[in-house]
Design a protein around this motif. Structure first.
Motif, PDB file in Angstrom:
ATOM      1  N   GLU A  63      -5.716  -2.634 -38.085  1.00  0.00           N
ATOM      2  CA  GLU A  63      -6.624  -2.369 -39.197  1.00  0.00           C
ATOM      3  C   GLU A  63      -7.962  -3.316 -39.450  1.00  0.00           C
ATOM      4  O   GLU A  63      -8.839  -2.865 -40.022  1.00  0.00           O
ATOM      5  N   ASP A  64      -7.945  -4.446 -39.039  1.00  0.00           N
ATOM      6  CA  ASP A  64      -8.739  -5.549 -39.656  1.00  0.00           C
ATOM      7  C   ASP A  64      -9.686  -5.784 -38.345  1.00  0.00           C
ATOM      8  O   ASP A  64     -10.694  -6.382 -38.419  1.00  0.00           O
ATOM      9  N   ASP A  65      -9.593  -4.582 -37.337  1.00  0.00           N
ATOM     10  CA  ASP A  65     -10.850  -4.772 -36.297  1.00  0.00           C
ATOM     11  C   ASP A  65     -10.766  -5.776 -35.310  1.00  0.00           C
ATOM     12  O   ASP A  65     -11.733  -6.182 -34.819  1.00  0.00           O
ATOM     13  N   CYS A  96       6.443  -9.444 -40.116  1.00  0.00           N
ATOM     14  CA  CYS A  96       5.239  -8.798 -39.785  1.00  0.00           C
ATOM     15  C   CYS A  96       4.242  -8.653 -40.512  1.00  0.00           C
ATOM     16  O   CYS A  96       4.482  -7.829 -41.583  1.00  0.00           O
ATOM     17  N   GLN A  97       3.224  -9.159 -40.581  1.00  0.00           N
ATOM     18  CA  GLN A  97       2.215  -9.342 -41.619  1.00  0.00           C
ATOM     19  C   GLN A  97       0.976  -8.378 -41.329  1.00  0.00           C
ATOM     20  O   GLN A  97       0.238  -8.503 -42.186  1.00  0.00           O
ATOM     21  N   THR A  98       1.092  -7.742 -40.130  1.00  0.00           N
ATOM     22  CA  THR A  98       0.043  -6.936 -39.950  1.00  0.00           C
ATOM     23  C   THR A  98       0.344  -5.482 -39.582  1.00  0.00           C
ATOM     24  O   THR A  98       1.201  -5.329 -38.909  1.00  0.00           O
ATOM     25  N   GLU A  99      -0.633  -4.705 -40.006  1.00  0.00           N
ATOM     26  CA  GLU A  99      -0.463  -3.250 -39.681  1.00  0.00           C
ATOM     27  C   GLU A  99      -1.172  -2.727 -38.474  1.00  0.00           C
ATOM     28  O   GLU A  99      -2.239  -3.253 -38.365  1.00  0.00           O
TER      29      GLU A  99
END
Length: 238
Positions: free
Chosen positions: A26-28, A76-79
């Motif tokens: 989601e952070d591109d 897991c820190q990122t979606e």
């Protein structure tokens, strides 16, 4: 000459299939590839592709329709979103280094690529036809004499004439000519085999070619004036 410089070396070893997920976050940030965590490795492709997930350093976890333990979620820190399931083909190069060979988008396709890259021996081809320009005229006569007479058993090869052709064939025995394999099959080292060839007066250009071919697990080698030269292999002296 090292394995890296051996022009007979071909193919890969230990080919295998690794299922990975192509994920956008989601952070591109740029897409990442992760395998599913072992706890979700049983999920079929259609329960992973286009599904939301959590991305860790070494694995991913599908979140929709799945229970994710808190201890794994904490890693897991990122979606992200799984854009596609990719079947990577990996293996080892001739020097033992791991290498990525390519990607397919189904397990069936990946298995077909591996089938085409490897025969039962694990090598793409064990038969070669190279130019007789790699040996001198005198060496050609020496090889022809071996083909017409009985090649000494200790040489671990048999020379033979190709019918209706000036080409000479060589069938190598007990390959690959490595210390491990020769010790197991013949009770000798690769260096002892090289010394056997040279002590019986084998020309250096032929001894070098057979040494390289044997290391590469070549089983049939044809020397023919009409065949192409092998890039990286020295030409014989005229």
């Amino acid at each position: 000459m090292s394995e890296a410089d051996n022009p007979f070396i071909r193919g890969y070893s230990n080919l295998r299939i690794v299922r990975t997920l192509l994920i956008t976050c989601e952070d591109d940030s740029p897409p990442v590839w992760r395998p599913l965590h072992l706890s979700q490795a049983h999920l079929p492709d259609d329960q992973a592709a286009q599904f939301p997930c959590l991305v860790g350093a070494d694995f991913a976890l599908i979140t929709e329709g799945q229970e994710v333990p808190a201890d794994l979620e904490a890693l897991c820190q990122t979606e992200g979103i799984v854009r596609s399931v990719v079947y990577a083909i990996e293996g080892y190069d001739f020097d033992g280094r791991p290498c990525h060979i390519g990607d397919t988008y189904s397990e069936e396709s990946a298995r077909e690529v591996i089938r085409r890259l490897s025969f039962e021996t694990g090598y793409y081809s064990r038969c070669w036809e190279i130019s007789s320009a790699h040996i001198s005229h005198e060496t050609g006569q020496y090889l022809a004499n071996l083909a017409d007479l009985a090649t000494p058993e200790a040489f671990l090869f048999i020379a033979f004439r190709v019918p209706y052709s000036p080409a000479i064939g060589i069938k190598l025995i007990s390959t690959p000519w490595t210390d491990k394999n020769l010790e197991y099959s013949e009770g000798i080292s690769a260096e002892q085999l090289r010394q056997e060839h040279r002590s019986k007066g084998m020309p250096d250009d032929l001894a070098n070619i057979l040494d390289l071919a044997g290391q590469a697990d070549v089983r049939i080698l044809i020397l023919d004036a009409d065949a192409p030269v092998l890039l990286g292999l020295p030409l014989g002296e005229s």
